[in-house]
Design an enzyme around this catalytic site. Structure first.
Site, PDB file in Angstrom:
ATOM      1  N   ASP A  70      23.692  -3.511  67.808  1.00 16.85           N
ATOM      2  CA  ASP A  70      23.855  -2.055  67.854  1.00 16.85           C
ATOM      3  C   ASP A  70      22.696  -1.401  68.597  1.00 16.85           C
ATOM      4  OD1 ASP A  70      21.744  -2.231  66.100  1.00 16.85           O
ATOM      5  OD2 ASP A  70      22.624  -0.956  64.553  1.00 16.85           O
TER       6      ASP A  70
ATOM      7  N   ASP B  65      19.069 -10.018  65.572  1.00 16.57           N
ATOM      8  CA  ASP B  65      20.287  -9.200  65.548  1.00 16.57           C
ATOM      9  C   ASP B  65      20.592  -8.581  66.909  1.00 16.57           C
ATOM     10  OD1 ASP B  65      17.924  -7.720  64.990  1.00 16.57           O
ATOM     11  OD2 ASP B  65      19.146  -5.995  64.432  1.00 16.57           O
ATOM     12  N   GLU B  66      19.594  -8.521  67.782  1.00 15.73           N
ATOM     13  CA  GLU B  66      19.845  -7.941  69.112  1.00 15.73           C
ATOM     14  C   GLU B  66      19.763  -9.002  70.218  1.00 15.73           C
ATOM     15  OE1 GLU B  66      20.926  -4.764  69.497  1.00 15.73           O
ATOM     16  OE2 GLU B  66      20.916  -4.803  67.309  1.00 15.73           O
TER      17      GLU B  66
ATOM     18  N   HIS C 106      10.670 -34.164  77.705  1.00 14.25           N
ATOM     19  CA  HIS C 106       9.902 -35.414  77.601  1.00 14.25           C
ATOM     20  C   HIS C 106       8.688 -35.406  78.532  1.00 14.25           C
ATOM     21  CE1 HIS C 106      12.204 -37.126  81.124  1.00 14.25           C
ATOM     22  NE2 HIS C 106      11.051 -37.724  81.332  1.00 14.25           N
TER      23      HIS C 106
ATOM     24  N   ASP D 293      16.771 -32.483  76.008  1.00 17.53           N
ATOM     25  CA  ASP D 293      15.574 -32.761  76.820  1.00 17.53           C
ATOM     26  C   ASP D 293      15.357 -31.642  77.844  1.00 17.53           C
ATOM     27  OD1 ASP D 293      13.402 -33.952  77.940  1.00 17.53           O
ATOM     28  OD2 ASP D 293      14.478 -35.656  78.825  1.00 17.53           O
TER      29      ASP D 293
ATOM     30  N   GLY E 231       9.307 -40.207  87.951  1.00 12.54           N
ATOM     31  CA  GLY E 231       8.640 -39.142  88.702  1.00 12.54           C
ATOM     32  C   GLY E 231       9.592 -38.018  89.094  1.00 12.54           C
TER      33      GLY E 231
ATOM     34  N   SER F 269      11.775 -36.933  86.923  1.00  9.51           N
ATOM     35  CA  SER F 269      12.055 -36.273  85.646  1.00  9.51           C
ATOM     36  C   SER F 269      11.701 -34.800  85.664  1.00  9.51           C
ATOM     37  CB  SER F 269      11.239 -36.929  84.535  1.00  9.51           C
ATOM     38  OG  SER F 269      11.906 -38.056  84.088  1.00  9.51           O
ATOM     39  N   GLY F 270      12.526 -34.012  85.002  1.00  9.38           N
ATOM     40  CA  GLY F 270      12.291 -32.573  84.907  1.00  9.38           C
ATOM     41  C   GLY F 270      12.837 -31.813  86.103  1.00  9.38           C
TER      42      GLY F 270
HETATM   43  C1  4AZ Z   1      11.803 -41.336  84.831  1.00 10.45           C
HETATM   44  O1  4AZ Z   1      11.187 -42.159  84.199  1.00 10.45           O
HETATM   45  C2  4AZ Z   1      13.232 -41.604  85.176  1.00 10.45           C
HETATM   46  N1  4AZ Z   1      17.494 -43.442  86.948  1.00 10.45           N
HETATM   47  C3  4AZ Z   1      14.018 -40.601  85.682  1.00 10.45           C
HETATM   48  C4  4AZ Z   1      15.331 -40.853  85.994  1.00 10.45           C
HETATM   49  C5  4AZ Z   1      15.863 -42.102  85.777  1.00 10.45           C
HETATM   50  C6  4AZ Z   1      15.082 -43.123  85.270  1.00 10.45           C
HETATM   51  C7  4AZ Z   1      13.753 -42.861  84.962  1.00 10.45           C
HETATM   52  C8  4AZ Z   1      17.293 -42.344  86.115  1.00 10.45           C
HETATM   53  O2  4AZ Z   1      11.271 -40.282  85.181  1.00 10.45           O
END
Ligand code: 4AZ
Length: 492
Positions: free
Chosen positions: A134, A144-145, A296, A345, A439, A441-442
């Site tokens: 509201d 609530d908002e 992670h 993740d 490497g 990742s993310g």
């Molecule tokens: C890693 O360790 C990682 N093949 C990222 C992606 C995958 C495997 C490992 C997928 O950052």
């Protein structure tokens, strides 16, 4: 970014997959907001209603109590032994009744919100249903908002949640002005960011709209909105809070091929996240201040923002020197992230100083609910990860096209055998050709749809790199869009 290493398929990390069951906690899906994704069944997606959890007694089933136990002969309580039996049975009955009454009483007092409204998170504070959305904060933490407004589908249709009707409704363009658009963007956590607000023909088939009551005076946007079955302009509001998802490859899509080094401006949302001058993870720019990465990547002790520096708009690692880095102010990991299963993740980083956007530095769009993805939707991953399993990170930014993989297939015995939860999405090639690797990742998994690049995933895990039947697994960002907006809003 790895090519096939030719190694035998590895054995995935063993863990017990407890799955994903929050949907049962939420009210039913509104008809207008029917989940339109084809990648996962509808129940894989986040609730289409705001994330409060109304406390309703669900476990009131009581054991059937026999109040008149029958004697073996069929004539009750005549002989002495029978009398004793009868008395004990009566006592047991009374005791059982007392226990049931006590449980009910305890439940009733514990769930006080069942009588006086809905609970603010798990704070114990109850707020009447009519006060949700509201425009006035009633909950101590503003639950609530929260999430009273969202953008839906590839055309960024502005929808407002109606607590009266328990469903989302598009906003009719009648009497709409840009200042309302700015207010809605602020509500979604875009502090000073607003890009466009325009009318488009509604193709959702909605029969009920939210309309502005301009005579309501200077009051909150949501207080001015009312239900209407007519929308004279026959147009609804399409709202964009940030110019996102544009890259310099827009005009030459056909030239994208897998596994190549990137050119300036190809993936302008990609950042390198470094600790003490060393690339650790990738990330994706979503606003001048916010980066999406994997939870992670920021596990303790790396959840401390002081460790991190972000580099944007630079393709080569050797050029990422101290003076070009952006310090991190805040690291927010998903509260339900499970380091064993990699469920949820996803994490956010807030930068100390905002990025300046240019041809090489631009944000990607967060995926709106209602984006229809094809089962094998072509997506792109990018990063400075290893180019072969157990290799070292790459100096150059690489990118490769990977199609989405049906979650059912990805969960099959031959692939990840039920390790894939609804907060994950698989992409790559089951024959094992190209993949993300250590490497990466993310970093982003993006797709182009309706001329916009959307952040569909964040690189999460996989068994090795580019192995047969071991594709890359990514955080399913669409299920986190609401969470991201809430974090941005709460930490703006
Ligand atoms: C890693 O360790 C990682 N093949 C990222 C992606 C995958 C495997 C490992 C997928 O950052």
């Amino acid at each position: 970014m790895a090519l096939n290493s030719g190694l035998p398929p590895g054995v995935g990390p063993y863990y017990e997959n407890h799955g994903y069951q929050p949907e049962s906690l939420y009210p039913p899906q509104p008809a207008v907001a029917a989940r339109a994704f084809s990648v996962y069944p509808a129940h894989y997606y986040p609730p289409a209603v705001p994330h409060y959890t109304p406390r309703v007694l669900t476990s009131t089933s009581t054991p059937a109590i026999r109040t008149q136990p029958k004697s073996p002969s069929g004539t009750p309580c005549t002989s002495k032994t029978k009398k004793a039996l009868c008395i004990s049975a009566a006592l047991v009955t009374v005791l059982a009744g007392a226990v049931v009454a006590a449980v009910l009483l305890w439940k009733f007092t514990e769930n006080k919100c069942t009588v006086s409204g809905m609970e603010c998170g798990s704070s114990g504070t109850c707020v009447s249903a009519s006060h949700w959305c509201d425009g006035i904060l009633h909950c101590p933490r503003g639950e609530d908002e929260n999430q009273c407004v969202r953008l839906y589908g590839p055309n960024f249709i502005l929808q407002v949640y109606s607590f009266q009707r328990k469903s989302w409704h598009p906003v009719c363009l009648d009497d709409w002005t840009e200042s309302y658009g700015r207010a809605a963007c602020q509500d979604m956590g875009y502090r000073n960011s607003f890009y466009s607000s325009q009318g488009i023909a509604d193709d959702s088939g909605a029969t009920s709209f939210m309309k502005l009551n301009i005579s309501a005076g200077h009051t909150d946007l949501y207080k001015k909105l009312y239900h209407s079955d007519v929308c004279s302009s026959k147009n609804v509001v399409s709202l964009r809070c940030i110019e996102c998802g544009v890259n310099r490859r827009m005009g030459r899509q056909s030239r994208i091929v897998g596994g190549t080094s990137a050119a300036p401006g190809d993936w302008p949302w990609q950042v390198s996240l470094q600790v003490q001058g060393v690339h650790v993870c990738g990330g994706s720019i979503i606003t001048p201040e916010w980066i999406v990465t994997a939870a992670h990547c920021v596990e303790e002790p790396l959840n401390n923002p002081r460790y991190w520096t972000a580099f944007a708009g630079i393709l080569r690692q050797y050029l990422m020197t101290y003076e070009h880095g952006y310090r991190v102010e805040k690291v927010i990991s998903h509260p339900n992230y499970d380091s064993k299963t990699k469920n949820n993740d996803i994490a956010l980083m807030k930068l100390q100083t905002p990025l300046t956007f240019n041809d090489k530095v631009k944000p990607v769009c967060l995926p709106n609910p209602g984006l229809r993805l094809e089962p094998k939707q072509p997506c792109w991953i990018s990063g400075w990860g290893a180019t072969y399993e157990k290799g070292k990170t790459s100096d150059e930014l690489n990118a490769v096209m990977v199609p989405l993989i049906d979650p059912v297939q990805c969960n099959s015995r031959y692939v990840y055998n039920n390790l894939i939860t609804p907060t994950m999405i698989c992409a790559g090639y089951l024959q094992g050709t190209m993949d993300s690797c250590q490497g990466d990742s993310g970093g982003p998994l993006v797709t182009l749809k309706s001329s916009v690049w959307w952040l569909i995933g964040d690189t999460s895990w996989g068994s090795g790199c580019a192995k047969a039947n071991r594709p890359g697994v990514y955080g399913n960002v669409t299920v986190f869009t609401d969470w991201i907006h809430r974090q941005m809003r709460a930490n703006s």
